[in-house]
Write an enzyme that holds these catalytic residues in place. Structure first.
Site, mmCIF file in Angstrom:
data_model
loop_
_atom_site.group_PDB
_atom_site.id
_atom_site.type_symbol
_atom_site.label_atom_id
_atom_site.label_comp_id
_atom_site.label_asym_id
_atom_site.label_seq_id
_atom_site.Cartn_x
_atom_site.Cartn_y
_atom_site.Cartn_z
ATOM 1 C CD GLU A 172 -3.035 -0.979 2.263
ATOM 2 O OE1 GLU A 172 -3.014 0.004 3.021
ATOM 3 O OE2 GLU A 172 -3.935 -1.835 2.297
ATOM 4 C CD GLU A 379 -3.394 -5.781 4.304
ATOM 5 O OE1 GLU A 379 -4.253 -4.969 4.726
ATOM 6 O OE2 GLU A 379 -2.178 -5.551 4.298
HETATM 7 C C1 FCB Z 1 -4.235 -1.966 5.637
HETATM 8 C C2 FCB Z 1 -2.839 -2.272 6.106
HETATM 9 C C3 FCB Z 1 -2.773 -3.294 7.208
HETATM 10 C C4 FCB Z 1 -3.914 -3.165 8.191
HETATM 11 C C5 FCB Z 1 -5.240 -3.051 7.473
HETATM 12 C C6 FCB Z 1 -6.431 -2.944 8.381
HETATM 13 O O1 FCB Z 1 -4.264 -0.676 5.108
HETATM 14 O O2 FCB Z 1 -2.043 -2.718 5.044
HETATM 15 O O3 FCB Z 1 -1.517 -3.202 7.818
HETATM 16 O O4 FCB Z 1 -3.691 -2.122 9.042
HETATM 17 O O5 FCB Z 1 -5.225 -1.964 6.608
#
Ligand code: FCB
Length: 482
Positions: A172, A379
């Site tokens: 990110e 994620e």
């Molecule tokens: C993302 C991050 C991760 C975590 C999630 C909830 O932006 O990559 O580390 O904090 O959000």
């Protein structure tokens, strides 16, 4: 979607990767052990007023000491892959100069431990814990940081090579650049719009330089990747040209600022124009865009929720409710007249709206734009304020629902022909959620922060059942599983 009959048809391919994700600063603790140097998150979290309740990652989930227990948990869950990140300041404490053998040894043992139980290591080189000396030298707005990253990446790949299945350069970069240097709600907490745009480019450059360094070492024996938090943005009024233009502008800043250079070799013209008052982009040098467009094998996508925007022509800064913490400064550089409006619920404990259909749409859109590029969900997950019930269990029905609907959304994308290769739940365990400290729990495994004991939540049992059957189980069975 909870119709059990329908669930029978929701089968995933046999080689689909089922994983869980974490990040170094969020779980490891042991911040001064075995030669680790300070990172920008150590500094930031120890600065009063920065993190909710004054919390920090000094101990976190104590994974640095409990990694064997954690691998055993992953194995019991049936995970086929584990996504973690390397702490750069453990491996190269000053961010330049000497490497610390004890740091790399920790990850070498972790990787071997995963391989022993048949779990594929999916590793991220940079999940936000920049060595503090590099920030002192200018941080990501300083071009040299990208070259330091290249050197660090080559060192780690040289030590771990093809024992790592997927090498991810950055997690990110949107957050690193815009939250770290724009709104200041993430480390290092600077609020300088021009620096934020410069950081965008140097993160892209780091991806290109570091990705090439890794590729030179591992060849085709491992896959190369990057993880982006692509934004799913909607117009407040779909019939308003102004609102549609606000969507265009926000998507340029959030998605195309990374996708276009990394995958197509250019910066979008509208992004350059929208930010012209802030920067002339003279930090882009000849040859940079060729470097950045390093061929990758798979794109990592992080998805949580959507944003809805409206344009207020002629008004001052109006950004509100963008979901990343309060600041007088906007993360959305040059978009002062774009307002983020409150989404329709339901919401998670982050205040993020739950919109699984937008994940399908995002994946289908990516599949159309880049048909030859496989995708993995690196994620996806939800924070809820879980409690331990009288029966001793954590009945996290909200999280089970969230996972059910989003994994179904991934399945919908696969049915629509998108090449999605894997899914990683965020997170394996509760952890330090950046500016929100330990207040927001994302884990399928609960951490008792007093004893550091690990407890399975219903969502962990449900996820294990999903992996075992490769078919999405009905949510109702979660509390009955053990
Ligand atoms: C993302 C991050 C991760 C975590 C999630 C909830 O932006 O990559 O580390 O904090 O959000």
């Amino acid at each position: 979607m909870t119709n059990p009959g329908q669930d029978q048809t929701r089968e995933f391919p046999p080689d689909f990767e089922w994983g869980a994700a974490t990040a170094s600063y969020q779980i490891e603790g042991a911040v001064t052990e075995d030669g680790r140097g300070p990172s920008i998150w150590d500094t930031y979290s120890h600065t009063p007023g920065r993190v909710l309740n004054g919390e920090n990652g000094d101990i976190a989930a104590d994974h640095y000491h409990r990694w064997q227990e954690d691998i055993a948990l992953m194995s019991k869950l049936g995970l086929t892959a584990y996504r973690f990140s390397f702490a750069w300041p453990r491996i190269q404490p000053l961010g330049s100069g000497p490497f610390n053998p004890a740091g790399i040894d920790f990850y070498s043992r972790l990787v071997d431990g995963l391989l022993e139980v048949g779990i594929d290591p999916v590793a991220t080189l940079y999940h936000w814990d920049l060595p503090q000396p590099l920030e002192d030298a200018g941080g990501w707005p300083n071009r040299d940081t990208a070259y330091r990253f290249e050197e660090y990446a080559a060192h780690v790949a040289g030590r771990l090579g093809d024992r790592v299945k997927v090498w991810t350069t950055l997690n990110e970069p949107w957050c690193s650049a815009y939250l770290g240097y724009g709104s200041g709600v993430h480390a290092p907490g600077r609020t300088d719009p021009a620096a934020a745009m410069t950081a965008v480019h140097h993160l892209n450059l780091a991806h290109g330089l570091g990705g090439r360094a890794v590729r030179d070492i591992v060849g085709d024996r491992s896959q190369l990747s990057v993880t982006l938090n692509l934004h799913a943005i909607r117009p407040a009024d779909p019939s308003s040209a102004d609102d549609l233009d606000a969507v265009r502008q926000i998507e340029a800043l959030s998605n195309r600022a990374f996708l276009n250079p990394m995958l197509d070799g250019f910066y979008p013209q509208d992004l350059l124009e929208d930010t012209a008052k802030v920067t002339d982009w003279s930090f882009v040098r000849d040859g940079d865009l060729e470097t950045i467009k390093v061929p990758i094998d798979v794109l990592g996508v992080n998805y949580y929720s959507t944003g809805t925007v409206r344009r207020h022509v002629g008004r001052g800064p109006v950004v509100r409710a963008d979901g990343h913490g309060a600041s007088a400064w906007s993360a959305w550089i040059g978009a002062d007249d774009v307002e983020f409006i409150q989404q329709e619920g339901p919401y998670t404990a982050m205040g993020w709206n739950i919109a699984p259909e937008a994940l399908t749409k995002l994946l289908v859109g990516l599949g159309d734009a880049y048909p030859d590029l496989p995708l993995i969900i690196t994620e996806n997950g939800a924070a809820f304020h879980d409690d331990v019930s009288e029966d001793g269990r954590v009945h996290d029905a909200g999280r089970v629902d969230y996972l059910h609907s989003h994994i179904s959304a991934v399945h919908d994308a696969i049915k629509a022909g998108v090449d999605v290769r894997g899914y990683f739940v965020w997170s394996l365990m509760d952890n330090f959620e950046w500016g929100y400290g330990f207040d927001r729990r994302f884990g399928v495994i609960r951490i008792d922060y007093d004893t550091l004991e690990r407890h399975w939540k219903d969502s962990a049992f449900w996820y294990r059942e999903l992996i075992r059957t490769r078919t999405i189980p009905p949510v109702e069975i979660a509390p009955t599983l053990s």
